[in-house]
Design an enzyme around this catalytic site. Sequence first.
Site, mmCIF file in Angstrom:
data_model
loop_
_atom_site.group_PDB
_atom_site.id
_atom_site.type_symbol
_atom_site.label_atom_id
_atom_site.label_comp_id
_atom_site.label_asym_id
_atom_site.label_seq_id
_atom_site.Cartn_x
_atom_site.Cartn_y
_atom_site.Cartn_z
ATOM 1 C CG ASP A 1 40.400 73.554 91.868
ATOM 2 O OD1 ASP A 1 40.856 74.038 90.823
ATOM 3 O OD2 ASP A 1 39.637 74.191 92.630
ATOM 4 C CB SER B 1 41.754 70.864 98.263
ATOM 5 O OG SER B 1 42.001 72.131 98.812
ATOM 6 C CG HIS C 1 38.016 74.008 95.834
ATOM 7 N ND1 HIS C 1 39.225 73.914 95.169
ATOM 8 C CD2 HIS C 1 38.247 73.532 97.097
ATOM 9 C CE1 HIS C 1 40.150 73.420 95.991
ATOM 10 N NE2 HIS C 1 39.572 73.174 97.152
#
EC number: 3.1.1.-
Length: 348
Positions: A183, A158, A310
């Site tokens: 991701d 992230s 996630h």
Amino acid sequence: MTDSDANLTALPEEGVEEAQEVGTQTLPSAYSSIPIRPATQTSKQMYAPIEWLGYFDKEEDIKIPDSNDVFHVYMAGSEGPVVFCLHGGGFSGLSFALSASKVKANARVVAMDLRGHGKSFTEDDSDLSIETLRSDVLAVINAMYGDSPPAIVLVGHSLGGSVAVHVAAKRAISKLAGLVVVDVVEGTAMASLMHMQKILSGRVQHFPTCEKAVEWSVRGGFLRNIESARISVPSTLKYDDSRNCYIYRTPLEESERYWRGWYEGLSDLFLASPVPKLLLLAGTDRLDKSLTIGQMQGKFQMIVVRHTGHSIQEDVPDEFASLISNFISRNRIGPHGVEIPGLPRPQK
């Protein structure tokens, strides 16, 4: 009838004696052997924090020269290239704990708490600009390895993925051997920024215990692996004496001025990095034009990891560790860089 006939006892008919015996036996009841129920865990036991020992091997505070900045790192493994892990916004280095316990069989793992996160403390924890975060990572790597670093594979989840890309783009790590982004895609990230404040404000903001914070993260679908949540979530909290409760260590809602800088131009920077690259996605995320063209040209490897949220490294740590190990093996990354068969290894 004679006296002898009277003294004879009549033989029972065949099957009658057996029937009488059966009639006198106590047949087992269907409820006479109830299986033992396993002991149930209370909510407090199920979500109780777990120490990081047993996953990482040790922790250290890295002091940056000529400043008051101290960055906390967790380390595992003793051989192979260094897998340098950077967590997402609001997470900590312990989000890689379960994965590190698997990867360390083939590589060394370093997981850093970014500025304003975990156990890292700096002169200005609120400065989460991409330039500052990039400088922090380079300063930690330089403080740890000096002018002779081992081969380093940057892994970022992230926000950490964006930081990893910007660190690689700086080309300041002499033995950068690989880049793994987990991701995060520029197009999707930029489109979601307008909803970010609403998402952050929708979170539970304070917890009476760490156990309740872990429970919320799992029940709310934020994390899907209870074991990982029990390790990582407590490190994202701090105790507020004024309210007698736990709150988030990192007030992400106050960092809005930096959000666009985290992701703007990310795809082109990722594609421009000259090292082997891997993009891990938690779903069929829509690639922007630059990434679509780059993938068609074979500029990076992309893998979609199914049945995860996630936080891929937390939700499916075994699969994540396998993907990282395969990436290292596939690109022949050794402790000193790419190893080409037939060529001598560089001297230490």
